[in-house]
Design a protein around this motif. Structure first.
Motif, mmCIF file in Angstrom:
data_model
loop_
_atom_site.group_PDB
_atom_site.id
_atom_site.type_symbol
_atom_site.label_atom_id
_atom_site.label_comp_id
_atom_site.label_asym_id
_atom_site.label_seq_id
_atom_site.Cartn_x
_atom_site.Cartn_y
_atom_site.Cartn_z
ATOM 1 N N ASN A 24 26.546 -10.407 94.228
ATOM 2 C CA ASN A 24 27.028 -9.060 93.899
ATOM 3 C C ASN A 24 28.030 -9.102 92.761
ATOM 4 O O ASN A 24 28.021 -8.242 91.881
ATOM 5 N N LEU A 25 28.893 -10.096 92.772
ATOM 6 C CA LEU A 25 29.894 -10.239 91.713
ATOM 7 C C LEU A 25 29.210 -10.458 90.363
ATOM 8 O O LEU A 25 29.558 -9.821 89.375
ATOM 9 N N GLN A 30 27.929 -8.333 85.108
ATOM 10 C CA GLN A 30 26.903 -8.149 84.074
ATOM 11 C C GLN A 30 26.773 -6.665 83.708
ATOM 12 O O GLN A 30 26.667 -6.317 82.528
ATOM 13 N N ALA A 31 26.814 -5.785 84.700
ATOM 14 C CA ALA A 31 26.727 -4.340 84.431
ATOM 15 C C ALA A 31 27.932 -3.865 83.630
ATOM 16 O O ALA A 31 27.795 -3.057 82.699
ATOM 17 N N TYR A 36 30.380 -2.192 78.381
ATOM 18 C CA TYR A 36 31.310 -2.406 77.263
ATOM 19 C C TYR A 36 30.537 -2.608 75.952
ATOM 20 O O TYR A 36 30.913 -2.065 74.913
ATOM 21 N N GLY A 37 29.464 -3.378 76.003
ATOM 22 C CA GLY A 37 28.656 -3.609 74.804
ATOM 23 C C GLY A 37 28.028 -2.331 74.280
ATOM 24 O O GLY A 37 28.031 -2.079 73.069
ATOM 25 N N ALA A 86 35.257 2.388 84.819
ATOM 26 C CA ALA A 86 36.128 2.346 86.002
ATOM 27 C C ALA A 86 35.289 2.460 87.275
ATOM 28 O O ALA A 86 35.563 1.775 88.274
ATOM 29 N N GLY A 87 34.279 3.298 87.249
ATOM 30 C CA GLY A 87 33.366 3.413 88.389
ATOM 31 C C GLY A 87 32.623 2.117 88.653
ATOM 32 O O GLY A 87 32.398 1.735 89.804
ATOM 33 N N LEU A 88 32.244 1.425 87.583
ATOM 34 C CA LEU A 88 31.568 0.140 87.741
ATOM 35 C C LEU A 88 32.501 -0.892 88.374
ATOM 36 O O LEU A 88 32.075 -1.699 89.205
ATOM 37 N N TYR A 89 33.779 -0.871 87.984
ATOM 38 C CA TYR A 89 34.752 -1.786 88.601
ATOM 39 C C TYR A 89 34.915 -1.470 90.088
ATOM 40 O O TYR A 89 35.004 -2.381 90.924
#
Length: 112
Positions: A24-25, A30-31, A36-37, A86-89
């Motif tokens: 999961n990490l 990766q997401a 960011y890219g 932030a949602g991805l974090y």
């Protein structure tokens, strides 16, 4: 008395939880890196377009209009992408620790 089978079962569950958490990490990081890219690429393209528009402007009023439009657009994009990342974090944290819920539940008494 603790049985050897119980210890082995706990060890196996713990190992499975660690493996699931690591998976999961990895997918979460990766997401985030992809987000960011994508944001960096969009920002570069928007800036390039802004410079091209600005280079063809003949009046001060039009310069101010183009600058204002670019600043507004850049700010809106920044806010939207920041919220998305932030949602991805948040999702990353939840998904990374989710496999441990079963192990923790065994040791924490249920609240009544």
């Amino acid at each position: 008395m603790v049985k050897v089978e119980d210890i082995q079962s706990y060890g196996k569950e713990h190992l499975e939880s660690v493996a699931a958490s690591a998976s999961n990490l990895q997918s979460g990081v990766q997401a985030i890196a992809t987000a960011y890219g994508d944001y960096a690429k969009k920002s570069f393209e928007d800036t390039k377009s802004y410079v091209e528009k600005l280079s063809g402007v003949k009046s001060v009023e039009k310069v101010l209009e183009v600058q204002t439009e670019f600043a507004r657009s850049a700010y809106e994009t920044f806010v939207a992408e920041s919220q998305k990342i932030a949602g991805l974090y948040t999702d990353l944290a939840k998904q990374t620790f989710k496999p441990y819920e079963g192990l923790v539940a065994k040791f924490v008494p249920a609240a009544h």
